[in-house]
Each structure stands twice: as C-alpha cells, then as structure tokens.
Write a protein that holds these residues in place. Sequence first.
Motif, mmCIF file in Angstrom:
data_model
loop_
_atom_site.group_PDB
_atom_site.id
_atom_site.type_symbol
_atom_site.label_atom_id
_atom_site.label_comp_id
_atom_site.label_asym_id
_atom_site.label_seq_id
_atom_site.Cartn_x
_atom_site.Cartn_y
_atom_site.Cartn_z
ATOM 1 N N LYS A 150 -3.861 5.576 10.376
ATOM 2 C CA LYS A 150 -4.032 6.287 9.320
ATOM 3 C C LYS A 150 -3.783 5.056 8.018
ATOM 4 C CE LYS A 150 -1.831 9.784 6.201
ATOM 5 N NZ LYS A 150 -2.890 8.861 5.032
ATOM 6 N N ALA A 151 -3.627 4.144 8.913
ATOM 7 C CA ALA A 151 -3.516 3.086 7.834
ATOM 8 C C ALA A 151 -4.412 2.358 7.305
ATOM 9 C CB ALA A 151 -3.007 1.978 9.423
ATOM 10 N N GLN A 152 -5.438 2.949 8.071
ATOM 11 C CA GLN A 152 -7.053 2.635 6.847
ATOM 12 C C GLN A 152 -6.904 2.925 5.963
ATOM 13 O OE1 GLN A 152 -10.174 1.547 8.885
ATOM 14 N NE2 GLN A 152 -11.122 1.303 6.858
ATOM 15 N N VAL A 153 -6.609 3.818 5.160
ATOM 16 C CA VAL A 153 -6.576 4.457 3.943
ATOM 17 C C VAL A 153 -6.024 3.102 3.171
ATOM 18 C CG1 VAL A 153 -6.698 5.798 1.792
ATOM 19 C CG2 VAL A 153 -8.463 5.762 4.710
ATOM 20 N N GLU A 154 -4.175 3.601 3.966
ATOM 21 C CA GLU A 154 -2.807 3.436 3.405
ATOM 22 C C GLU A 154 -2.639 1.402 2.935
ATOM 23 O OE1 GLU A 154 0.257 5.269 3.029
ATOM 24 O OE2 GLU A 154 -1.157 6.794 3.561
ATOM 25 N N THR A 155 -2.946 0.513 3.651
ATOM 26 C CA THR A 155 -3.456 -0.246 3.724
ATOM 27 C C THR A 155 -4.830 -0.818 3.575
ATOM 28 O OG1 THR A 155 -3.645 -0.972 5.847
ATOM 29 C CG2 THR A 155 -1.828 -0.531 5.916
ATOM 30 N N GLY A 156 -5.624 -0.609 3.198
ATOM 31 C CA GLY A 156 -7.164 -1.141 2.352
ATOM 32 C C GLY A 156 -7.669 -1.723 4.301
ATOM 33 N N GLY A 157 -7.471 -1.341 5.174
ATOM 34 C CA GLY A 157 -7.312 -1.877 6.408
ATOM 35 C C GLY A 157 -6.671 -2.798 7.160
ATOM 36 N N LEU A 158 -5.546 -3.018 6.628
ATOM 37 C CA LEU A 158 -4.637 -4.391 6.734
ATOM 38 C C LEU A 158 -4.827 -5.147 5.742
ATOM 39 C CD1 LEU A 158 -3.789 -3.535 10.679
ATOM 40 C CD2 LEU A 158 -2.468 -2.631 9.169
ATOM 41 N N THR A 159 -4.786 -4.616 4.840
ATOM 42 C CA THR A 159 -5.209 -5.820 3.221
ATOM 43 C C THR A 159 -4.208 -5.948 2.791
ATOM 44 O OG1 THR A 159 -6.313 -4.525 2.260
ATOM 45 C CG2 THR A 159 -7.923 -5.756 3.988
ATOM 46 N N ARG A 160 -3.393 -4.747 2.508
ATOM 47 C CA ARG A 160 -2.108 -4.075 1.228
ATOM 48 C C ARG A 160 -1.466 -3.437 2.035
ATOM 49 N NH1 ARG A 160 -5.990 -1.926 -0.039
ATOM 50 N NH2 ARG A 160 -6.258 0.375 -1.349
ATOM 51 N N TRP A 161 0.316 -3.679 1.832
ATOM 52 C CA TRP A 161 0.748 -2.371 2.484
ATOM 53 C C TRP A 161 1.931 -1.380 1.271
ATOM 54 C CZ3 TRP A 161 -0.815 -6.867 5.212
ATOM 55 C CH2 TRP A 161 -0.392 -7.944 5.042
ATOM 56 N N ASP A 162 1.963 -2.108 0.000
ATOM 57 C CA ASP A 162 3.073 -2.553 -0.868
ATOM 58 C C ASP A 162 1.716 -1.191 -2.386
ATOM 59 O OD1 ASP A 162 4.713 -2.212 -3.149
ATOM 60 O OD2 ASP A 162 4.394 -4.402 -3.281
ATOM 61 N N GLU A 163 2.448 -0.308 -2.411
ATOM 62 C CA GLU A 163 1.507 0.394 -3.250
ATOM 63 C C GLU A 163 1.355 -0.178 -5.114
ATOM 64 O OE1 GLU A 163 1.709 4.856 -4.431
ATOM 65 O OE2 GLU A 163 3.400 4.409 -3.534
ATOM 66 N N ASN A 164 0.607 -0.475 -4.853
ATOM 67 C CA ASN A 164 0.648 -1.207 -6.933
ATOM 68 C C ASN A 164 0.527 0.378 -7.466
ATOM 69 O OD1 ASN A 164 -2.327 -0.448 -6.507
ATOM 70 N ND2 ASN A 164 -2.428 -2.642 -5.944
ATOM 71 N N LEU A 165 -0.405 0.891 -6.910
ATOM 72 C CA LEU A 165 -0.858 1.907 -8.580
ATOM 73 C C LEU A 165 -0.532 1.623 -9.577
ATOM 74 C CD1 LEU A 165 3.624 3.276 -8.221
ATOM 75 C CD2 LEU A 165 1.439 4.462 -7.480
ATOM 76 N N ASN A 166 -1.983 0.750 -9.526
ATOM 77 C CA ASN A 166 -2.534 0.585 -10.247
ATOM 78 C C ASN A 166 -4.086 0.820 -10.618
ATOM 79 O OD1 ASN A 166 -3.152 -1.664 -12.375
ATOM 80 N ND2 ASN A 166 -4.166 -3.322 -11.275
ATOM 81 N N TYR A 167 -3.963 2.227 -11.173
ATOM 82 C CA TYR A 167 -5.128 3.069 -11.555
ATOM 83 C C TYR A 167 -5.973 2.082 -12.701
ATOM 84 C CZ TYR A 167 -3.057 6.527 -7.948
ATOM 85 O OH TYR A 167 -2.305 5.947 -7.224
ATOM 86 N N SER A 168 -7.458 2.491 -12.387
ATOM 87 C CA SER A 168 -8.087 2.266 -13.452
ATOM 88 C C SER A 168 -8.866 3.674 -14.542
ATOM 89 C CB SER A 168 -9.246 1.351 -13.252
ATOM 90 O OG SER A 168 -9.799 1.669 -12.193
ATOM 91 N N LYS A 169 -8.400 4.383 -14.091
ATOM 92 C CA LYS A 169 -8.973 5.598 -14.529
ATOM 93 C C LYS A 169 -8.598 6.575 -14.389
ATOM 94 C CE LYS A 169 -13.827 4.703 -13.489
ATOM 95 N NZ LYS A 169 -14.951 4.727 -11.823
ATOM 96 N N PRO A 170 -7.933 7.648 -15.440
ATOM 97 C CA PRO A 170 -6.885 8.030 -15.127
ATOM 98 C C PRO A 170 -6.985 9.205 -14.367
ATOM 99 C CG PRO A 170 -8.283 8.178 -17.695
ATOM 100 C CD PRO A 170 -8.622 6.981 -16.218
ATOM 101 N N GLU A 171 -9.061 9.868 -14.190
ATOM 102 C CA GLU A 171 -9.012 10.474 -13.744
ATOM 103 C C GLU A 171 -8.181 10.889 -12.101
ATOM 104 O OE1 GLU A 171 -11.603 10.421 -17.197
ATOM 105 O OE2 GLU A 171 -10.966 8.935 -15.761
#
Length: 267
Positions: A85-106
Amino acid sequence: MSLLAWLGRLFAAPAPALPAAPAPLPPAVPVAAVGDPPSVVVTETMVRQGFPRCADPAAWAKALTAAFARFPAFTPLGAATIIAKAQVETGGLTRWDENLNYSKPEQLLRMHGSRAVRTESAKAALRARPAGGPWPDIALAEAREICGKPMACGDRVYAALGGYEARGGGIVQLTGLDNQQAFARYLGLTLAQARDHMRTIEGAALTGPWYVQHFGGQDAANRGDMREILRIVAGKRTQADLAAIWSSIHGDDQMAAFHRWRGLLEA
C-alpha cells in the motif's frame, strides 16, 4: 523551657511532608516493542528491491520490522499487503506527508469529488455528471481556486475531518481527526506528538499495521486479499465503490507491488 524539654519537643515533631512527584510525561517518540523472534523481518535488501527510490533503506527496514513486531499476528503475506500500500501512498517511500499540492483541477475532482467544491450548485453538477463524462465547468472553476495551494486544499477537502492539520501521514496515510486521535491514544501521546511521530520514518512505518488492525483488516491481509485492504484504506463501503476510483488510486500499481513484496517476504 529547659534545654532537654526543647530538644524533646523538636525530635517528637513529625517531619514536614514532601511534595508529590509530578506524573511522568508520555515519551515524545515511543519505543518499539520487538518480538522474539519477529514474525515479519524486513531487510535492507528487500527495501532496495521493493522501493528502489527509497533514500534510506536501512532505516526503513529497521522501522518496518519494529512496526510489525508490535502486531505479531500479521504473517509475511499480511505484511506484503500493507507494505505494498505504501507504493502509492508514499511514492515508493520517498514522501509520507500528504502535501495536497494538485496542479490540475481535474485530478483534484477525481480524488476528492464534491469535497473539493463548496457551493450547492457545484455539488449538484458533480452528482449529475455521467460516469466518465466531462467535469462540469462550475466544479472546475471552484477546484481551480485551491490547486497549487496545499493548505487551502486541505482546509476545504478535509473540512469535516479537521482541515489541513488533519491531512494524511504515514505509509497508510492517517487522514482525519478521529484516526489521528485514535493513533495518539494507542501510543499514549498527545495529538500534536502523534502527528509529528507519524511523519517520522518510525512512526510512518507503524501507521500501516496499526491502521489495518484498527479497522479489522488483519484476516484479509493474512489471506492476501489486497483488494479488501485497498477498500478498507480507501474508506469505501463495497468493492464496486472501490472499482469506481481504481485508476485514481493506481490500483494496478498497488497490486503489482503486492505480488513483488509477497515474493520478497515469503522467499
């Protein structure tokens, strides 16, 4: 008063009571309880193979092993469902704090739906949108207001859960005030301490087995039911609900990670 009488009265008087010792504060960083022997052992080599972009595989191997030692009922197969599950949640253990920085409204609408908008007209337009149809202009306009603004995005999409401060953290991201308060109670920490801890490697690793056990997913994990684990973590009621967001949660990538980690942990 004679000297002997004075000395007698002095030594007969009770000693003054000492002030009570203050209650100990909870530890800022809990000490992991390591089983003997651990039911699940994650090695540095496994982390390198499973998450090649991870910057500190040794630290993650130690943290994951310690996390599963707290929950010895998880089997290696169960651990595979959680670590995958961490594969997507953390970008492969590269980040583990949701940043909510979306670039596209879609993308924001796909992930958060009506929580990304605030007016009733935008919510109604989203409800009326045909499956797979174009996003309504009114909803796109509202979502665009918070794109690229993590705090504004968090305050809106998690308004009912505590706002930006309640954003997710960990390898299975603990999102929302209720989840984070429950995690804090389990650790014996304050809410602020728990939020800080789940954004460390040790705390992030612990969120996985804790969350799955907390929501009754241990049996599903141990039988290798990755889809059920994805449903539980996504907060969906049924597998049909999960199927509706499968592509947005990169379900195929998570299934592939599960099979990879199953091979690593059951070898």
